[in-house]
Design a protein around this motif. Structure first.
Motif, PDB file in Angstrom:
ATOM      1  N   GLU A 258       1.148  -0.998   0.209  1.00 60.36           N
ATOM      2  CA  GLU A 258      -0.147  -0.437  -0.008  1.00 60.36           C
ATOM      3  C   GLU A 258       0.942   1.899   0.094  1.00 60.36           C
ATOM      4  O   GLU A 258       0.553   2.353  -0.630  1.00 60.36           O
ATOM      5  N   VAL A 259       2.410   1.318   0.725  1.00 60.28           N
ATOM      6  CA  VAL A 259       3.362   2.623   0.769  1.00 60.28           C
ATOM      7  C   VAL A 259       3.749   2.592  -0.688  1.00 60.28           C
ATOM      8  O   VAL A 259       3.516   3.686  -1.392  1.00 60.28           O
ATOM      9  N   ALA A 260       3.979   1.390  -1.304  1.00 58.39           N
ATOM     10  CA  ALA A 260       4.855   1.413  -2.564  1.00 58.39           C
ATOM     11  C   ALA A 260       3.294   1.902  -3.499  1.00 58.39           C
ATOM     12  O   ALA A 260       4.022   2.613  -5.067  1.00 58.39           O
ATOM     13  N   ASP A 261       2.308   1.492  -3.586  1.00 59.65           N
ATOM     14  CA  ASP A 261       1.769   1.417  -4.132  1.00 59.65           C
ATOM     15  C   ASP A 261       0.794   3.126  -4.435  1.00 59.65           C
ATOM     16  O   ASP A 261      -0.556   3.309  -5.438  1.00 59.65           O
ATOM     17  N   GLY A 262       0.770   4.157  -3.308  1.00 57.10           N
ATOM     18  CA  GLY A 262       0.982   5.510  -2.931  1.00 57.10           C
ATOM     19  C   GLY A 262      -0.326   5.464  -2.478  1.00 57.10           C
ATOM     20  O   GLY A 262      -1.351   6.466  -2.852  1.00 57.10           O
ATOM     21  N   GLN A 263      -0.617   4.862  -1.942  1.00 57.65           N
ATOM     22  CA  GLN A 263      -2.292   3.830  -0.795  1.00 57.65           C
ATOM     23  C   GLN A 263      -2.175   4.582   0.274  1.00 57.65           C
ATOM     24  O   GLN A 263      -2.876   5.105   1.455  1.00 57.65           O
ATOM     25  N   ARG A 264      -1.185   5.829   0.481  1.00 55.61           N
ATOM     26  CA  ARG A 264      -0.619   5.675   2.334  1.00 55.61           C
ATOM     27  C   ARG A 264       0.167   7.007   2.087  1.00 55.61           C
ATOM     28  O   ARG A 264       1.321   7.142   3.022  1.00 55.61           O
ATOM     29  N   GLY A 265      -0.184   7.717   0.819  1.00 53.84           N
ATOM     30  CA  GLY A 265       0.887   9.277   1.069  1.00 53.84           C
ATOM     31  C   GLY A 265       1.413   8.370  -0.358  1.00 53.84           C
ATOM     32  O   GLY A 265       1.015   7.591  -0.813  1.00 53.84           O
ATOM     33  N   ALA A 266       1.967   9.758  -0.649  1.00 51.91           N
ATOM     34  CA  ALA A 266       2.927   9.487  -1.768  1.00 51.91           C
ATOM     35  C   ALA A 266       4.298   8.783  -1.585  1.00 51.91           C
ATOM     36  O   ALA A 266       4.572   8.732  -0.335  1.00 51.91           O
ATOM     37  N   PRO A 267       3.599   7.561  -2.912  1.00 53.00           N
ATOM     38  CA  PRO A 267       4.856   6.856  -2.733  1.00 53.00           C
ATOM     39  C   PRO A 267       5.756   7.469  -2.782  1.00 53.00           C
ATOM     40  O   PRO A 267       6.656   7.724  -3.060  1.00 53.00           O
ATOM     41  N   PRO A 268       6.995   6.474  -1.646  1.00 48.56           N
ATOM     42  CA  PRO A 268       8.419   7.003  -2.128  1.00 48.56           C
ATOM     43  C   PRO A 268       8.769   6.787  -2.953  1.00 48.56           C
ATOM     44  O   PRO A 268       8.793   5.777  -3.681  1.00 48.56           O
ATOM     45  N   ALA A 269      10.324   6.804  -3.230  1.00 51.90           N
ATOM     46  CA  ALA A 269      11.379   6.238  -4.129  1.00 51.90           C
ATOM     47  C   ALA A 269      11.991   5.114  -4.197  1.00 51.90           C
ATOM     48  O   ALA A 269      11.267   3.959  -5.110  1.00 51.90           O
ATOM     49  N   SER A 270      11.574   4.215  -2.564  1.00 52.22           N
ATOM     50  CA  SER A 270      12.235   2.577  -2.726  1.00 52.22           C
ATOM     51  C   SER A 270      11.894   2.709  -1.228  1.00 52.22           C
ATOM     52  O   SER A 270      11.688   3.665  -0.120  1.00 52.22           O
ATOM     53  N   VAL A 271      10.896   1.215  -1.196  1.00 50.03           N
ATOM     54  CA  VAL A 271      11.219   0.976   0.430  1.00 50.03           C
ATOM     55  C   VAL A 271      12.289   0.067   0.570  1.00 50.03           C
ATOM     56  O   VAL A 271      12.500  -0.818   0.208  1.00 50.03           O
ATOM     57  N   LEU A 272      12.961   0.181   1.421  1.00 54.69           N
ATOM     58  CA  LEU A 272      14.356  -0.674   1.658  1.00 54.69           C
ATOM     59  C   LEU A 272      13.807  -1.583   2.926  1.00 54.69           C
ATOM     60  O   LEU A 272      14.090  -0.205   3.912  1.00 54.69           O
ATOM     61  N   PHE A 273      14.182  -2.753   3.051  1.00 54.13           N
ATOM     62  CA  PHE A 273      14.561  -3.683   3.933  1.00 54.13           C
ATOM     63  C   PHE A 273      15.700  -3.813   4.531  1.00 54.13           C
ATOM     64  O   PHE A 273      16.225  -4.116   3.739  1.00 54.13           O
ATOM     65  N   LEU A 274      16.082  -3.168   5.727  1.00 52.78           N
ATOM     66  CA  LEU A 274      17.805  -3.264   5.755  1.00 52.78           C
ATOM     67  C   LEU A 274      18.209  -4.437   7.338  1.00 52.78           C
ATOM     68  O   LEU A 274      17.266  -4.116   8.348  1.00 52.78           O
ATOM     69  N   SER A 275      18.702  -5.374   7.191  1.00 50.64           N
ATOM     70  CA  SER A 275      18.883  -6.461   8.345  1.00 50.64           C
ATOM     71  C   SER A 275      19.938  -7.467   7.936  1.00 50.64           C
ATOM     72  O   SER A 275      20.720  -6.901   7.739  1.00 50.64           O
ATOM     73  N   GLY A 276      20.291  -7.849   9.639  1.00 55.46           N
ATOM     74  CA  GLY A 276      21.186  -8.999   9.500  1.00 55.46           C
ATOM     75  C   GLY A 276      21.367  -9.898   9.959  1.00 55.46           C
ATOM     76  O   GLY A 276      20.564 -10.619   8.702  1.00 55.46           O
ATOM     77  N   ASP A 277      21.899 -10.613  10.338  1.00 50.21           N
ATOM     78  CA  ASP A 277      21.496 -12.224  10.937  1.00 50.21           C
ATOM     79  C   ASP A 277      22.170 -13.640  11.042  1.00 50.21           C
ATOM     80  O   ASP A 277      22.296 -14.101  10.933  1.00 50.21           O
ATOM     81  N   VAL A 278      21.922 -13.789   9.142  1.00 48.76           N
ATOM     82  CA  VAL A 278      21.673 -14.955   8.464  1.00 48.76           C
ATOM     83  C   VAL A 278      23.537 -15.084   8.421  1.00 48.76           C
ATOM     84  O   VAL A 278      23.629 -16.134   7.884  1.00 48.76           O
ATOM     85  N   HIS A 279      24.472 -14.272   8.753  1.00 51.27           N
ATOM     86  CA  HIS A 279      25.381 -14.712   8.572  1.00 51.27           C
ATOM     87  C   HIS A 279      26.426 -14.723   7.221  1.00 51.27           C
ATOM     88  O   HIS A 279      26.779 -15.472   6.766  1.00 51.27           O
TER      89      HIS A 279
END
Length: 595
Positions: free
Chosen positions: A427-448
């Protein structure tokens, strides 16, 4: 004996014109941060705070205000009016403090999983070169890396300390206090042992200097408490049946609040924090007496564990025109069979409120990757169904053991929660929760292992998963094969099993862009308007074991946003040639080393 600095100064959250600085001292004291005036200043400005005590350890948090945007000023730290930082004869540049500029690129360094072992030839073989320390040494020598400018923020995505896999130095400390042959053995038992472990993790000279000028934010993962923390209700029952778990979780969460979480909060959030409010109340009531917060911290940690809904570890932070949402994926889980979720109802509702548009980029930082390689995702979804008894009920116990042994407890193993969050982000990426951002980035670690994946989309915001792990704790070679299998060969196998088990496919499809890399890494993400660039930096030993490692580029990725109305194109991935695998790569490294 006069009080001294034990740890810190650590520059933590910087908001607007205010910065938070955390220290640990050797005894009760008043701590002062003083800006060093230049030729244009009339005099030094300073801020002071008394220490407070927890389990015999002493801490202070200073709120430095009135900083000028884009300007960094050198500072010193005094303990009871004696200058204790910088240390005499320090080989490192002056520590500085400042507020972010109003405009221009934003650079965010991130990574996870860092063991606290010595930096010698033996541990370089067993644990690899420490990427974070290598980066600190390089910046101190004037080399900020390929981006040309040091990052604005360091985000540590879990496993800053390993409470369950201790080093020889930590085990020596434990053995001097108690019988290490009795439970919990060489794992951590109490707050005192956590405090010592944080000292090992953050006391190395290059890291102390790095933390003194680079703002940092943090979130825990399982090893900050114990491997597989809150994997399942069965795991939880196993832990609670032990003689030591209650002491571990109380010490783990209590020390986390002191050492990590307190610096994550903005001034407004700290003012609403129940422990901080109690500290302020007692300091105002008795200004000449150091407040002992031990009982309050222990009671708070016990309640936060037993009633997760009473406290939120997640938080948000502004990054220029972008927003960073840091999510707790460990303490806020719902674990009972038939009602499992990575986030409980309150935490999910909070996340729902944070996932909105009207920002340049939306960054969602979670210790556990939201998007595993597709093959691994399907394997974990199948394992969840089996462990829940929805598929092959006779194998439920086997599936639970496999889940714990192979750490199959990422978002893919909490299918309903994954689907819920995926719909929010769509919904964020499709512009249903305000103007869509250029990207949605998930930042993570854990898996080595580190990698980049992208969700298949034709329009709207791009969705990318960036993983950087480990900083210093490489995956055993046997498990690297399993990770590679999950990244490639397991895709069709997993799809076949999901169809056999009648488990719905995930609502998205995604593909790998770059990786996996199994080296120790620190990633630096540059946000420049709509353009994104990420480099993964490691360390390489060129000379003998006593030489300082060189900063090495593992990968350099340009993640350019395509023009509006065009299909998303695969970004350019430039892998550093010295990291090539196989005979050619080894020969090249040897020739380079002996030039």
């Amino acid at each position: 004996m006069a009080s001294d600095l034990l740890l810190g100064p650590m520059l933590r959250r910087v908001d607007g014109d205010m910065a938070t600085v955390w220290v640990e001292t050797t005894s009760t004291a008043t701590v002062t941060l003083r800006l060093l005036p230049d030729d244009h200043d009339d005099g030094a400005r300073s801020w002071s705070a008394p220490t407070f005590a927890v389990h015999g350890h002493h801490y202070a948090l200073l709120e430095v205000t009135g900083l000028s945007p884009g300007e960094r000023v050198p500072y010193e730290v005094l303990v009871d009016d004696v200058v204790r930082w910088p240390e005499p004869g320090s080989p490192f540049p002056a520590s500085t403090i400042g507020a972010p500029a109003h405009a221009g690129p934003v650079r965010l360094a991130f990574g996870s999983c860092r063991t606290s072992v010595p930096h010698d030839v033996t541990h370089h073989v067993s644990h690899g070169v420490d990427a974070l320390r290598t980066f600190a040494l390089a910046v101190a020598d004037g080399d900020p890396g390929p981006l040309g400018t040091p990052p604005d923020l360091l985000l540590l995505l879990g496993d800053q300390v390993y409470a369950d896999a201790t080093s020889a130095e930590m085990q020596e400390f434990i053995a001097a206090r108690r019988d290490i042959t009795e439970e919990p053995g060489d794992e951590l038992a109490d707050y005192e042992e956590y405090a010592h472990l944080y000292g090992l993790a953050w006391g190395e000279p290059a890291l102390r200097w790095l933390f003194s000028w680079l703002p940092s934010l943090m979130i825990f993962d399982d090893h900050d408490v114990r491997d597989d923390w809150n994997t399942s209700a069965e795991w939880r029952r196993q832990m609670e049946a032990t003689s030591w778990w209650h002491g571990r979780i109380v010490a783990g969460l209590g020390s986390y609040w002191v050492y990590q979480h307190l610096g994550n909060l903005s001034a407004a959030e700290r003012a609403e924090d129940p422990l901080w409010r109690e500290l302020q109340r007692r300091q105002e009531a008795e200004p000449d007496v150091e407040v002992d917060l031990t009982d309050d911290v222990d009671a708070f940690a016990d309640r936060a564990d037993q009633e997760p809904g009473t406290y939120r570890w997640s938080y948000t932070h502004r990054l220029g025109d972008s927003r960073l949402v840091v999510v707790d994926s460990r303490a806020a889980r719902t674990l009972e069979r038939g009602n499992r979720s990575m986030l409980d109802d309150a935490e999910m509702a909070w996340l729902d409120e944070q996932l909105t548009g009207d920002v340049e980029h939306l960054l969602v930082a979670i210790s556990l990757p939201f998007l595993l390689p597709m093959g691994l995702h399907r394997i974990e979804a199948l394992n969840e169904a089996m462990a829940e008894g929805r598929v092959a009920p006779r194998l439920t116990g086997v599936a639970e053991r496999v889940r714990q042994e192979l750490d199959l407890e990422h978002w893919a193993a909490f299918t309903d929660a994954f689907t819920t969050v995926a719909h929010m982000v769509t919904e964020v990426a499709d512009g249903q929760r305000g103007a869509p951002p250029a990207s949605v980035l998930f930042l993570s670690g854990d898996v080595h292992f580190s990698y980049v994946t992208e969700v298949d989309r034709e329009s709207g915001s791009r969705m990318l998963q960036l993983v950087c792990s480990p900083v210093r704790n490489p995956l055993p070679r046997a498990l690297r094969a399993f990770a590679a299998f999950g990244s490639h060969a397991a895709r069709p196998v997993g799809a076949l099993f999901l169809r056999w088990a009648k488990i719905p496919e995930p609502p998205w499809r995604w593909h790998g862009i770059a990786g996996p890399w199994f080296d120790n890494n620190l990633a630096v993400l540059e946000i420049d308007g709509e353009d994104l660039r990420t480099v993964w930096l490691g360390g390489r030993l060129v000379g003998g074991p006593d030489d300082r490692p060189d900063l090495d580029i593992v990968a350099d990725l340009a993640l350019d946003v395509p023009p509006a109305g065009t299909a998303h194109q695969r970004p350019l991935a430039r892998v550093h040639p010295d990291r090539r695998r196989g005979f050619v790569g080894r020969l090249r490294r040897r020739l380079t080393r002996h030039r």
